[in-house]
Structure formats: C-alpha cells, structure tokens
Design a protein around this motif. Sequence first.
Motif, mmCIF file in Angstrom:
data_model
loop_
_atom_site.group_PDB
_atom_site.id
_atom_site.type_symbol
_atom_site.label_atom_id
_atom_site.label_comp_id
_atom_site.label_asym_id
_atom_site.label_seq_id
_atom_site.Cartn_x
_atom_site.Cartn_y
_atom_site.Cartn_z
ATOM 1 N N PRO A 138 104.728 31.324 80.638
ATOM 2 C CA PRO A 138 104.321 30.379 81.672
ATOM 3 C C PRO A 138 104.925 30.618 83.056
ATOM 4 O O PRO A 138 104.349 30.216 84.045
ATOM 5 C CB PRO A 138 104.772 29.024 81.127
ATOM 6 N N GLU A 139 106.047 31.329 83.131
ATOM 7 C CA GLU A 139 106.641 31.587 84.444
ATOM 8 C C GLU A 139 105.719 32.457 85.300
ATOM 9 O O GLU A 139 105.835 32.466 86.517
ATOM 10 C CB GLU A 139 108.034 32.216 84.329
ATOM 11 N N LEU A 140 104.784 33.165 84.676
ATOM 12 C CA LEU A 140 103.811 33.942 85.435
ATOM 13 C C LEU A 140 102.857 33.035 86.211
ATOM 14 O O LEU A 140 102.264 33.453 87.193
ATOM 15 C CB LEU A 140 102.976 34.836 84.504
ATOM 16 N N LEU A 158 97.481 41.496 88.746
ATOM 17 C CA LEU A 158 96.258 40.792 88.346
ATOM 18 C C LEU A 158 95.456 41.537 87.285
ATOM 19 O O LEU A 158 94.892 40.919 86.379
ATOM 20 C CB LEU A 158 95.382 40.520 89.569
ATOM 21 N N ASP A 159 95.409 42.856 87.373
ATOM 22 C CA ASP A 159 94.610 43.633 86.416
ATOM 23 C C ASP A 159 95.344 43.898 85.107
ATOM 24 O O ASP A 159 94.746 44.388 84.150
ATOM 25 C CB ASP A 159 94.161 44.953 87.045
ATOM 26 N N LYS A 160 96.630 43.565 85.059
ATOM 27 C CA LYS A 160 97.398 43.761 83.828
ATOM 28 C C LYS A 160 97.831 42.443 83.197
ATOM 29 O O LYS A 160 98.501 42.456 82.167
ATOM 30 C CB LYS A 160 98.627 44.625 84.106
ATOM 31 N N THR A 161 97.463 41.324 83.799
ATOM 32 C CA THR A 161 97.848 40.027 83.251
ATOM 33 C C THR A 161 96.633 39.367 82.611
ATOM 34 O O THR A 161 95.668 39.040 83.291
ATOM 35 C CB THR A 161 98.432 39.109 84.343
ATOM 36 N N SER A 162 96.716 39.195 81.318
ATOM 37 C CA SER A 162 95.621 38.572 80.570
ATOM 38 C C SER A 162 95.865 37.069 80.451
ATOM 39 O O SER A 162 96.965 36.577 80.712
ATOM 40 C CB SER A 162 95.534 39.180 79.170
ATOM 41 N N LEU A 163 94.828 36.367 80.034
ATOM 42 C CA LEU A 163 94.982 34.936 79.764
ATOM 43 C C LEU A 163 96.066 34.718 78.718
ATOM 44 O O LEU A 163 96.912 33.834 78.856
ATOM 45 C CB LEU A 163 93.660 34.339 79.272
ATOM 46 N N ALA A 164 96.066 35.558 77.686
ATOM 47 C CA ALA A 164 97.061 35.422 76.606
ATOM 48 C C ALA A 164 98.480 35.636 77.140
ATOM 49 O O ALA A 164 99.386 34.890 76.777
ATOM 50 C CB ALA A 164 96.759 36.397 75.486
ATOM 51 N N VAL A 211 100.581 46.092 99.526
ATOM 52 C CA VAL A 211 100.356 44.729 99.042
ATOM 53 C C VAL A 211 99.196 44.722 98.040
ATOM 54 O O VAL A 211 99.288 44.125 96.964
ATOM 55 C CB VAL A 211 100.069 43.755 100.208
ATOM 56 N N ALA A 212 98.108 45.393 98.389
ATOM 57 C CA ALA A 212 96.926 45.429 97.523
ATOM 58 C C ALA A 212 97.247 46.082 96.189
ATOM 59 O O ALA A 212 96.844 45.577 95.127
ATOM 60 C CB ALA A 212 95.783 46.163 98.221
ATOM 61 N N LEU A 213 97.961 47.193 96.221
ATOM 62 C CA LEU A 213 98.311 47.887 94.978
ATOM 63 C C LEU A 213 99.179 47.008 94.077
ATOM 64 O O LEU A 213 98.970 46.936 92.871
ATOM 65 C CB LEU A 213 99.017 49.207 95.282
ATOM 66 N N ALA A 214 100.163 46.345 94.674
ATOM 67 C CA ALA A 214 101.044 45.472 93.894
ATOM 68 C C ALA A 214 100.267 44.298 93.311
ATOM 69 O O ALA A 214 100.439 43.947 92.135
ATOM 70 C CB ALA A 214 102.201 44.977 94.762
ATOM 71 N N SER A 215 99.394 43.701 94.123
ATOM 72 C CA SER A 215 98.595 42.562 93.652
ATOM 73 C C SER A 215 97.673 42.975 92.515
ATOM 74 O O SER A 215 97.596 42.305 91.486
ATOM 75 C CB SER A 215 97.740 41.983 94.785
ATOM 76 N N ARG A 216 96.959 44.078 92.722
ATOM 77 C CA ARG A 216 96.040 44.556 91.673
ATOM 78 C C ARG A 216 96.793 44.885 90.394
ATOM 79 O O ARG A 216 96.303 44.634 89.298
ATOM 80 C CB ARG A 216 95.279 45.785 92.155
ATOM 81 N N GLU A 242 92.056 40.207 76.307
ATOM 82 C CA GLU A 242 91.166 41.139 77.009
ATOM 83 C C GLU A 242 90.615 40.579 78.322
ATOM 84 O O GLU A 242 89.916 41.290 79.039
ATOM 85 C CB GLU A 242 90.006 41.538 76.107
ATOM 86 N N VAL A 243 90.888 39.329 78.618
ATOM 87 C CA VAL A 243 90.376 38.722 79.850
ATOM 88 C C VAL A 243 91.508 38.723 80.876
ATOM 89 O O VAL A 243 92.495 38.008 80.721
ATOM 90 C CB VAL A 243 89.858 37.285 79.608
ATOM 91 N N MET A 244 91.343 39.564 81.886
ATOM 92 C CA MET A 244 92.387 39.735 82.902
ATOM 93 C C MET A 244 92.129 38.862 84.125
ATOM 94 O O MET A 244 90.987 38.610 84.499
ATOM 95 C CB MET A 244 92.459 41.200 83.347
ATOM 96 N N PHE A 245 93.198 38.409 84.736
ATOM 97 C CA PHE A 245 93.104 37.584 85.940
ATOM 98 C C PHE A 245 92.287 38.286 87.030
ATOM 99 O O PHE A 245 91.473 37.661 87.704
ATOM 100 C CB PHE A 245 94.510 37.257 86.474
ATOM 101 N N GLY A 246 92.509 39.578 87.216
ATOM 102 C CA GLY A 246 91.789 40.325 88.243
ATOM 103 C C GLY A 246 90.284 40.294 88.034
ATOM 104 O O GLY A 246 89.515 40.150 88.991
ATOM 105 N N GLU A 247 89.860 40.425 86.801
ATOM 106 C CA GLU A 247 88.429 40.374 86.478
ATOM 107 C C GLU A 247 87.828 39.036 86.881
ATOM 108 O O GLU A 247 86.757 38.976 87.493
ATOM 109 C CB GLU A 247 88.242 40.604 84.971
ATOM 110 N N VAL A 248 88.515 37.965 86.555
ATOM 111 C CA VAL A 248 88.014 36.622 86.870
ATOM 112 C C VAL A 248 87.980 36.403 88.381
ATOM 113 O O VAL A 248 86.996 35.889 88.922
ATOM 114 C CB VAL A 248 88.855 35.533 86.165
ATOM 115 N N LEU A 249 89.032 36.813 89.074
ATOM 116 C CA LEU A 249 89.062 36.644 90.530
ATOM 117 C C LEU A 249 87.939 37.420 91.210
ATOM 118 O O LEU A 249 87.292 36.910 92.129
ATOM 119 C CB LEU A 249 90.410 37.080 91.100
#
Length: 142
Positions: free
Chosen positions: A138-140, A126-132, A118-123, A72-79
């Motif tokens: 790991p390639e991510l 980032l907003d769909k990639t969780s810590l898990a 670029v922003a849409l692709a990045s978001r 539940e912890v997404m990279f986008g949230e942390v950034l």
Amino acid sequence: MISQKARYALRALLALARVGPGNTLMTSEIATEEKIPKKFLEQILLQLKGNGLVRSHRGRTGGYELIRPAEEVMFGEVLRLIDGPIALLPCLSIVAYRRCEDCRSEESCELRHVFSRVALASRDVLDKTSLAAALAAPELLA
C-alpha cells in the motif's frame, strides 16, 4: 498530473482486484466503496470493458469483474487507456510522438534532456506496477 477519470478508473480496478478472480462487484458497490459518482463510474467501466480489462455480468448476482489477473494489469496501461500518452513533452511520447514546434534541436534541447529522465523514471514505475503489487504494498499508493 493524471485526470480524475484515471484516478477513478484505477480505484475501480483496485476494488475489483481486491475481491479476487471470478468475483464481481456491482457498480453501486464500487461507487460507494470508492466514493466515485455512479454515473461517471458507469462511463469509466464501459470504457474499461470496451478495452478488455473488465467484463459485466447481468442479474441479481451480476456486476463487474477483472478479465485478466491483477498481476497483469499495469498502472501505465490504464493511464494510457484513460488519459493517453504518459509524457510531459510531446517529443518524449512513445505512442504519440510529436516534435516540439519551438525546439531548435532535440539533441541539444536542455528541457528534453531533463524531462526525458523524468519520463523514463515514471514509465519504469507505472509500467512495472500491477494492481496486485499496489494492493500488496500500500505504500506505493501514497
């Protein structure tokens, strides 16, 4: 480019996700394992704690743990928490929109059209990639 603070925050959270729910790591363990300056890490962990991502436990077996599941912890949230808006132009920010001072028209701005993609692709990433997910693939992280 993300800040060093955001990189350290993500690395600390990944370390906590690695040990699993209900398990803790001491600040010194995270600092050593992730090669993060301990004093800087302490500030980062306090910020993460204040924003409801981690909690601390006192005592000999104390340390920090993730409050929410790593899924539940997404990279986008942390950034966003550490660095603020994820946008290369102020007119593309979702949470801190500002019209560009030198822009004639957002509708016809070529820069905005390109950086919007670029922003849409990045978001999206980032907003769909969780810590898990990052730990499972790991390639991510490359």
